[in-house]
Design a protein around this motif. Structure first.
Motif, PDB file in Angstrom:
ATOM      1  N   SER A  44       0.843  -1.191   0.000  1.00  0.00           N
ATOM      2  CA  SER A  44       0.000   0.000   0.000  1.00  0.00           C
ATOM      3  C   SER A  44       0.875   1.235   0.000  1.00  0.00           C
ATOM      4  O   SER A  44       2.110   1.152   0.033  1.00  0.00           O
ATOM      5  N   ASP A  45       0.226   2.394   0.002  1.00  0.00           N
ATOM      6  CA  ASP A  45       0.980   3.639   0.032  1.00  0.00           C
ATOM      7  C   ASP A  45       1.799   3.788   1.310  1.00  0.00           C
ATOM      8  O   ASP A  45       2.785   4.533   1.333  1.00  0.00           O
ATOM      9  N   VAL A  46       1.413   3.088   2.376  1.00  0.00           N
ATOM     10  CA  VAL A  46       2.191   3.146   3.620  1.00  0.00           C
ATOM     11  C   VAL A  46       3.613   2.647   3.366  1.00  0.00           C
ATOM     12  O   VAL A  46       4.598   3.310   3.713  1.00  0.00           O
ATOM     13  N   GLU A  47       3.734   1.480   2.746  1.00  0.00           N
ATOM     14  CA  GLU A  47       5.063   0.932   2.479  1.00  0.00           C
ATOM     15  C   GLU A  47       5.783   1.716   1.376  1.00  0.00           C
ATOM     16  O   GLU A  47       7.009   1.862   1.409  1.00  0.00           O
ATOM     17  N   ARG A  49       5.598   4.925   0.897  1.00  0.00           N
ATOM     18  CA  ARG A  49       6.158   6.110   1.539  1.00  0.00           C
ATOM     19  C   ARG A  49       7.373   5.736   2.397  1.00  0.00           C
ATOM     20  O   ARG A  49       8.319   6.529   2.494  1.00  0.00           O
ATOM     21  N   ARG A  50       7.352   4.572   2.992  1.00  0.00           N
ATOM     22  CA  ARG A  50       8.522   4.153   3.779  1.00  0.00           C
ATOM     23  C   ARG A  50       9.721   3.890   2.872  1.00  0.00           C
ATOM     24  O   ARG A  50      10.867   4.175   3.241  1.00  0.00           O
ATOM     25  N   HIS A 204       0.343   1.199  11.478  1.00  0.00           N
ATOM     26  CA  HIS A 204      -0.331   1.453  10.203  1.00  0.00           C
ATOM     27  C   HIS A 204      -1.414   2.509  10.377  1.00  0.00           C
ATOM     28  O   HIS A 204      -2.359   2.310  11.139  1.00  0.00           O
ATOM     29  N   PRO A 205      -1.316   3.643   9.686  1.00  0.00           N
ATOM     30  CA  PRO A 205      -2.352   4.680   9.806  1.00  0.00           C
ATOM     31  C   PRO A 205      -3.732   4.137   9.480  1.00  0.00           C
ATOM     32  O   PRO A 205      -3.868   3.105   8.801  1.00  0.00           O
ATOM     33  N   TYR A 217      -4.385   1.763  15.248  1.00  0.00           N
ATOM     34  CA  TYR A 217      -3.246   2.664  15.052  1.00  0.00           C
ATOM     35  C   TYR A 217      -2.874   3.340  16.365  1.00  0.00           C
ATOM     36  O   TYR A 217      -3.745   3.764  17.133  1.00  0.00           O
TER      37      TYR A 217
END
Length: 241
Positions: A44-47, A49-50, A204-205, A217
């Motif tokens: 996802s966008d979470v990973e 961005r990381r 995770h947001p 979260y």
């Protein structure tokens, strides 16, 4: 802020066409490289961005895929795919090796200086790479206190850092004890950080779909866990100019 270059990469694994996300730091020189494994829902966008954040720090970073480009919002569908996967170390290793091969083949990546970090199922994949004897400089996991086949943790060749929420029902105290006993018996340089009051996937947001019970979260601990992972990489896989 340095300029980060990103692109998607397709590669075969687990009888699927995986779609990973590669982030490259500025410059042209070889850099240490980091695999990033996602939670069971998938990349996802979470990973993503990381991966970009690690590239900002000077790493070549690949956030790898678990489900052939899909993000499994339905908890039942996610469990139906992930539970058999988590029970099959060879499948997890296949997914991990395929992604690691892509990362190490990147011209900017130093193939001899790599680490693997991951969350949930992606963290379990990172650990299985270690148990398979892969030459990694560090392994970092959150919500992934999975144990392996007897004796195989002795193949882990690098420090292991693990983080978990104290109130995580999926990784309860008994699981923590089994994991740390495995690491200790194998002579691994291991650390476990228990984040007080945090649930599963605390890093995770919030998402806009249904999440299973016991998932939530925790902003402060999410920031702390990220800082701990960055510190692990700085210690074991420093970026040198």
């Amino acid at each position: 802020m340095t300029t980060v270059t990103t692109r998607t990469v397709e590669y075969p694994a687990d009888n699927l066409t995986m779609i990973g996300y590669l982030a490259l730091p500025a410059g042209a020189e070889s850099r240490p490289a980091v695999l990033i494994g996602p939670e069971g829902m998938g990349l996802s966008d979470v990973e993503r961005r990381r991966a970009e954040a690690l590239a900002e720090l000077g790493y070549v970073a690949l956030a790898f895929d678990l489900h052939g480009g899909r993000y499994l919002e339905d908890p039942e569908e996610m469990l139906a795919r992930c539970m058999p996967l988590l029970a099959d170390p060879d499948r997890m290793r296949g997914i991990g090796h395929a992604a690691l091969n892509v990362l190490r083949a990147e011209s900017r990546a130093d193939p001899d200086r790599t680490a693997a970090v991951g969350y949930g199922t992606g963290g379990a994949v990172a650990l299985e790479l270690g148990r398979d004897g892969v030459d990694l400089r560090a392994i970092g996991t959150v919500n992934a206190l999975t144990t392996g086949r007897p004796g195989e943790a002795a193949r882990i060749r690098c420090p292991v850092w693990a983080g978990v929420g104290s109130e995580d029902p999926i990784m309860p105290p008994a699981q923590r004890e089994a994991f740390t006993a495995e690491m200790q018996a194998a002579g691994v340089d291991w650390r476990l950080v228990v984040y007080g009051g945090a649930l599963h996937a605390f890093h995770h947001p919030p998402v806009d779909h249904t999440v299973p019970p016991g998932v939530g979260y925790h902003p402060r601990h999410a920031q702390r866990a990220w800082r701990d992972i960055v510190a692990l990489l700085a210690e074991c896989l420093p970026v040198t100019d």
